[in-house]
Design a protein around this motif. Structure first.
Motif, mmCIF file in Angstrom:
data_model
loop_
_atom_site.group_PDB
_atom_site.id
_atom_site.type_symbol
_atom_site.label_atom_id
_atom_site.label_comp_id
_atom_site.label_asym_id
_atom_site.label_seq_id
_atom_site.Cartn_x
_atom_site.Cartn_y
_atom_site.Cartn_z
ATOM 1 N N LYS A 18 9.576 -4.088 5.522
ATOM 2 C CA LYS A 18 9.591 -2.638 5.327
ATOM 3 C C LYS A 18 9.892 -2.285 3.871
ATOM 4 O O LYS A 18 9.278 -1.387 3.296
ATOM 5 C CB LYS A 18 10.621 -1.984 6.247
ATOM 6 C CG LYS A 18 10.586 -0.482 6.216
ATOM 7 C CD LYS A 18 11.505 0.125 7.258
ATOM 8 C CE LYS A 18 11.416 1.633 7.230
ATOM 9 N NZ LYS A 18 12.244 2.246 8.251
ATOM 10 N N VAL A 19 10.817 -3.006 3.251
ATOM 11 C CA VAL A 19 11.144 -2.771 1.847
ATOM 12 C C VAL A 19 9.924 -3.061 0.968
ATOM 13 O O VAL A 19 9.568 -2.278 0.083
ATOM 14 C CB VAL A 19 12.351 -3.641 1.415
ATOM 15 C CG1 VAL A 19 12.522 -3.634 -0.088
ATOM 16 C CG2 VAL A 19 13.610 -3.159 2.095
ATOM 17 N N SER A 20 9.256 -4.168 1.235
ATOM 18 C CA SER A 20 8.063 -4.533 0.472
ATOM 19 C C SER A 20 6.957 -3.501 0.673
ATOM 20 O O SER A 20 6.266 -3.119 -0.283
ATOM 21 C CB SER A 20 7.579 -5.913 0.906
ATOM 22 O OG SER A 20 6.434 -6.287 0.189
ATOM 23 N N TYR A 21 6.785 -3.042 1.901
ATOM 24 C CA TYR A 21 5.782 -2.011 2.217
ATOM 25 C C TYR A 21 6.059 -0.745 1.405
ATOM 26 O O TYR A 21 5.146 -0.176 0.787
ATOM 27 C CB TYR A 21 5.815 -1.715 3.715
ATOM 28 C CG TYR A 21 5.005 -0.520 4.131
ATOM 29 C CD1 TYR A 21 3.649 -0.634 4.366
ATOM 30 C CD2 TYR A 21 5.603 0.723 4.300
ATOM 31 C CE1 TYR A 21 2.903 0.462 4.746
ATOM 32 C CE2 TYR A 21 4.865 1.825 4.676
ATOM 33 C CZ TYR A 21 3.513 1.691 4.910
ATOM 34 O OH TYR A 21 2.779 2.785 5.276
ATOM 35 N N ASN A 22 7.301 -0.298 1.391
ATOM 36 C CA ASN A 22 7.645 0.928 0.668
ATOM 37 C C ASN A 22 7.437 0.779 -0.836
ATOM 38 O O ASN A 22 6.940 1.702 -1.492
ATOM 39 C CB ASN A 22 9.088 1.343 0.967
ATOM 40 C CG ASN A 22 9.232 1.904 2.360
ATOM 41 O OD1 ASN A 22 8.307 2.506 2.893
ATOM 42 N ND2 ASN A 22 10.385 1.692 2.966
ATOM 43 N N LYS A 23 7.783 -0.377 -1.399
ATOM 44 C CA LYS A 23 7.573 -0.610 -2.830
ATOM 45 C C LYS A 23 6.091 -0.583 -3.168
ATOM 46 O O LYS A 23 5.677 0.031 -4.147
ATOM 47 C CB LYS A 23 8.160 -1.966 -3.247
ATOM 48 C CG LYS A 23 9.650 -1.983 -3.368
ATOM 49 C CD LYS A 23 10.093 -3.372 -3.822
ATOM 50 C CE LYS A 23 11.589 -3.485 -3.876
ATOM 51 N NZ LYS A 23 12.011 -4.846 -4.279
ATOM 52 N N ARG A 24 5.278 -1.242 -2.370
ATOM 53 C CA ARG A 24 3.840 -1.288 -2.628
ATOM 54 C C ARG A 24 3.199 0.072 -2.415
ATOM 55 O O ARG A 24 2.271 0.448 -3.130
ATOM 56 C CB ARG A 24 3.182 -2.355 -1.770
ATOM 57 C CG ARG A 24 3.532 -3.750 -2.243
ATOM 58 C CD ARG A 24 2.893 -4.811 -1.381
ATOM 59 N NE ARG A 24 3.224 -6.117 -1.870
ATOM 60 C CZ ARG A 24 2.465 -6.828 -2.697
ATOM 61 N NH1 ARG A 24 1.343 -6.332 -3.142
ATOM 62 N NH2 ARG A 24 2.843 -8.021 -3.100
#
Length: 101
Positions: A18-24
């Motif tokens: 989820k963190v990676s999704y939000n950053k991207r």
């Protein structure tokens, strides 16, 4: 300093995913805004994801809706002027590669 090669695979840890999704997603939205500003073009970005009940639209729903309506109202010839199939694209790339040799 060079970047490491990224291995694309499903991120197993849900919170890290989820963190990676939000950053991207932030990165994509930033690129959309830069493209709109620098090239003075109309940009509509729609992102469907598992972490929201409805799609995220940039810059807002009205602009996205109007952009899609404009594209849909274009004549078929204008709409598909620069479209190519995967096979045509592959042939173009390979022919450019042969010309370069």
């Amino acid at each position: 300093m060079s970047r490491n090669k990224v291995n694309y695979a499903l991120i197993e840890d849900a919170s890290y995913r989820k963190v990676s999704y939000n950053k991207r997603m932030k990165g994509i939205l930033k690129k959309s805004d830069e493209l709109k500003t620098l090239c003075d073009v109309e940009v509509a970005t729609v992102i469907y994801g598992p972490y929201r009940n409805e799609p995220y639209t940039f810059p807002n729903n009205d602009v996205v809706r109007n952009t899609f309506i404009k594209v849909k109202e274009l004549p078929t010839l204008e709409r598909s002027k620069n479209m190519v199939t995967r096979e045509e694209f592959t042939m173009q790339i390979t022919s450019k590669g042969k010309e370069g040799k």
